[in-house]
Enzyme design. Structure first.
Site, mmCIF file in Angstrom:
data_model
loop_
_atom_site.group_PDB
_atom_site.id
_atom_site.type_symbol
_atom_site.label_atom_id
_atom_site.label_comp_id
_atom_site.label_asym_id
_atom_site.label_seq_id
_atom_site.Cartn_x
_atom_site.Cartn_y
_atom_site.Cartn_z
ATOM 1 N N GLY A 121 47.990 3.269 12.136
ATOM 2 C CA GLY A 121 49.084 3.238 11.070
ATOM 3 C C GLY A 121 49.568 4.457 12.073
ATOM 4 C CB CYS A 122 48.309 7.928 12.433
ATOM 5 S SG CYS A 122 48.334 8.441 10.820
ATOM 6 C CB ALA A 123 53.602 7.699 15.937
ATOM 7 C CB SER A 124 49.126 11.401 17.205
ATOM 8 O OG SER A 124 50.406 11.797 16.205
#
Length: 141
Positions: A49-52
């Protein structure tokens, strides 16, 4: 319910008037935090769920609601590493029961992060907090 380490960060943020200074401080917190060894950057430690790219490695001492919670984390993005450092300050050393009672939105809101992070970063922060709660919940039993 915030730890002394988180209170120190909150006091520093109060002192810093400009959001750019606060942003730089978050990045400095991330730079100061030790990274994770590549060997533990595996799917089981990855935060979805994190872009990174984000990884959490929990350390739970004891069992049940009184078990002490701590974690190490890492990211491929400096600002996210800084957010991880802030979350470490907020949660580390609490019992798993206390971790589950932390109102992270309120605590992080004290830093003004809710107003200054992009929607992608805000969603990633929520995912990281969700992962911490899941780890604490699993340890609580």
């Amino acid at each position: 319910m915030a730890s002394a380490a988180f209170e120190d960060i909150a006091e520093t943020f109060e002192f810093l008037d400009d959001w750019e200074d606060r942003y730089r401080h978050v990045i400095e917190l991330g730079k100061a935090m030790p990274g994770l060894d590549d060997a533990v950057k595996v799917p089981a430690t990855k935060v979805d769920g994190c872009a990174s790219q984000v990884w959490f490695l929990p350390r739970i001492e004891g069992q049940g609601p009184g078990a002490r919670f701590d974690f190490d984390g890492d990211s491929d993005a400096m600002i996210v590493r800084g957010l991880i450092a802030i979350l470490k300050a907020l949660y580390s050393g609490l019992s798993v029961d206390e971790v589950l009672r932390v109102d992270a939105a309120v605590e992080m809101g004290r830093l003004g992060l809710d107003k200054h992070l992009s929607s992608q970063r805000s969603n990633g922060l929520k995912s990281m907090i969700g992962r911490i709660n899941a780890l604490a919940g699993a340890a609580k039993g």
